[in-house]
Design a protein around this motif. Structure first.
Motif, PDB file in Angstrom:
ATOM      1  N   ILE A  19       0.811  -1.213   0.000  1.00 43.90           N
ATOM      2  CA  ILE A  19       0.000   0.000   0.000  1.00 43.90           C
ATOM      3  C   ILE A  19       0.849   1.270   0.000  1.00 43.90           C
ATOM      4  CG2 ILE A  19      -1.969  -1.095   1.123  1.00 43.90           C
ATOM      5  CD1 ILE A  19      -1.076   0.159   3.748  1.00 43.90           C
ATOM      6  N   ASP A  28      -3.772  -8.543   0.174  1.00 38.91           N
ATOM      7  CA  ASP A  28      -4.239  -7.171  -0.009  1.00 38.91           C
ATOM      8  C   ASP A  28      -4.005  -6.346   1.249  1.00 38.91           C
ATOM      9  OD1 ASP A  28      -5.145  -7.574  -2.607  1.00 38.91           O
ATOM     10  OD2 ASP A  28      -7.084  -8.357  -1.919  1.00 38.91           O
ATOM     11  N   PHE A  29      -3.802  -5.052   1.043  1.00 43.11           N
ATOM     12  CA  PHE A  29      -3.647  -4.088   2.128  1.00 43.11           C
ATOM     13  C   PHE A  29      -2.443  -4.409   3.016  1.00 43.11           C
ATOM     14  CE2 PHE A  29      -8.287  -4.464   1.312  1.00 43.11           C
ATOM     15  CZ  PHE A  29      -8.447  -3.241   0.681  1.00 43.11           C
ATOM     16  N   ARG A 100      -5.901   8.159  -1.383  1.00 41.38           N
ATOM     17  CA  ARG A 100      -5.711   6.722  -1.156  1.00 41.38           C
ATOM     18  C   ARG A 100      -6.636   6.278  -0.021  1.00 41.38           C
ATOM     19  NH1 ARG A 100      -0.964   4.448  -2.575  1.00 41.38           N
ATOM     20  NH2 ARG A 100      -2.059   2.541  -1.955  1.00 41.38           N
ATOM     21  N   GLN A 101      -7.933   6.329  -0.305  1.00 35.37           N
ATOM     22  CA  GLN A 101      -8.915   6.048   0.731  1.00 35.37           C
ATOM     23  C   GLN A 101      -8.878   4.597   1.205  1.00 35.37           C
ATOM     24  OE1 GLN A 101     -12.876   7.759  -0.022  1.00 35.37           O
ATOM     25  NE2 GLN A 101     -12.007   8.957  -1.706  1.00 35.37           N
ATOM     26  N   GLU A 102      -8.384   3.702   0.348  1.00 35.78           N
ATOM     27  CA  GLU A 102      -8.316   2.288   0.727  1.00 35.78           C
ATOM     28  C   GLU A 102      -7.364   2.047   1.892  1.00 35.78           C
ATOM     29  OE1 GLU A 102      -4.919   2.811  -2.155  1.00 35.78           O
ATOM     30  OE2 GLU A 102      -6.961   3.579  -1.925  1.00 35.78           O
ATOM     31  N   MET A 103      -6.473   3.009   2.157  1.00 34.17           N
ATOM     32  CA  MET A 103      -5.520   2.855   3.258  1.00 34.17           C
ATOM     33  C   MET A 103      -6.201   2.885   4.621  1.00 34.17           C
ATOM     34  SD  MET A 103      -2.171   5.026   2.157  1.00 34.17           S
ATOM     35  CE  MET A 103      -0.995   4.385   0.944  1.00 34.17           C
ATOM     36  N   GLN A 105      -8.518   1.083   5.673  1.00 31.52           N
ATOM     37  CA  GLN A 105      -8.822  -0.266   6.178  1.00 31.52           C
ATOM     38  C   GLN A 105      -7.675  -0.847   7.008  1.00 31.52           C
ATOM     39  OE1 GLN A 105     -10.692  -2.971   3.410  1.00 31.52           O
ATOM     40  NE2 GLN A 105      -9.823  -4.767   4.411  1.00 31.52           N
ATOM     41  N   GLN A 142     -10.644  12.253   5.828  1.00 30.98           N
ATOM     42  CA  GLN A 142      -9.807  11.092   6.121  1.00 30.98           C
ATOM     43  C   GLN A 142     -10.002  10.605   7.560  1.00 30.98           C
ATOM     44  OE1 GLN A 142      -8.662  14.122   5.664  1.00 30.98           O
ATOM     45  NE2 GLN A 142      -7.394  14.623   7.447  1.00 30.98           N
TER      46      GLN A 142
END
Length: 243
Positions: A19, A28-29, A100-103, A105, A142
């Motif tokens: 990431i 993932d992640f 990077r909104q997926e960060m 999680q 965020q």
């Protein structure tokens, strides 16, 4: 069976990436080895007020840094998952300014692990609010993304708009902590309607990074104005004294 085959096909086309740097990883992640080594997770002897690492020594379970002894924080306890340095700094900047909104999680998992098992079950998770003009420009808050991830990890209630930033403030960089506190005075208040959800309940305030703590102080005061119970703060990263 079909779902497993579909997931395998997707992983072949889009293999998991670190990431932070984009190198391939196992899941993932995740973080690659190099980025993991450059990530400083906070633990051991830390300030109970702001989460900054301290030199081991002294008696008792609670320790405070010089700054928190000189200017006590209005919240009951402060914690952070990472040091705002190396990978920790890259993660915060990518989430805050890089879309990077997926960060949120994996960050939410690390943050939740920092306080897991230490909060009352009726705690409500509340993010630091953005002024509407900044929210319009950035398109997301965020801190709200992190708050949602933390609440899901800990199975706690959350309210994304319990607090309202009614005044856009000038950038705080370069100001002393007292100047920052003065700048934020009366800028954050309980939401006219949803602020009532905080009455009598413990609060976990969420932000991406703590530097001086002035913004979190303003939010804590707003929670108390709404009649909340004890307030604790939790951030993804804690800036060191050199930041």
């Amino acid at each position: 069976m079909v779902l497993a085959q579909l997931q395998t096909a997707v992983s072949l086309i889009y293999p998991p990436r670190c990431i932070t740097c984009g190198d391939m990883v196992e899941s993932d992640f995740g973080l690659c080895g190099a980025c993991w080594r450059d990530t400083i997770f906070l633990g051991g002897v830390i300030c109970d007020g702001c989460g900054i690492p301290l030199t081991p020594g002294g008696d008792g379970d609670e320790h405070h840094c010089d700054e928190c002894m000189q200017i006590p924080k209005p919240w009951a306890q402060g914690r952070a998952a990472l040091l705002y340095k190396g990978t920790g700094r890259k993660l915060v900047l990518a989430l805050k300014h890089g879309d990077r909104q997926e960060m949120a999680q994996p960050a939410g998992l690390w943050m939740a692990n920092t306080v897991r098992g230490r909060l009352p079950r009726d705690t409500v998770v509340v993010p630091v609010p953005l002024h509407w003009s900044r929210l319009l420009k950035r398109r997301y808050n965020q801190s709200a993304l992190l708050a949602r991830a933390v609440s899901r990890q800990l199975d706690l209630a959350w309210c994304p708009d319990a607090l309202h930033r009614i005044r856009r403030t000038a950038p705080l960089g370069g100001l002393s902590i007292r100047e920052r506190v003065k700048t934020l005075e009366n800028a954050i208040v309980p939401h006219a309607k949803r602020g009532a959800l905080l009455h009598g309940r413990p609060v976990l305030l969420i932000d991406d990074v703590m530097t001086s703590g002035a913004t979190l102080m303003a939010c804590t005061q707003a929670c108390k104005l709404a009649g909340s119970g004890p307030v604790r703060v939790l951030t993804l990263a804690r800036a060191g004294k050199e930041a």
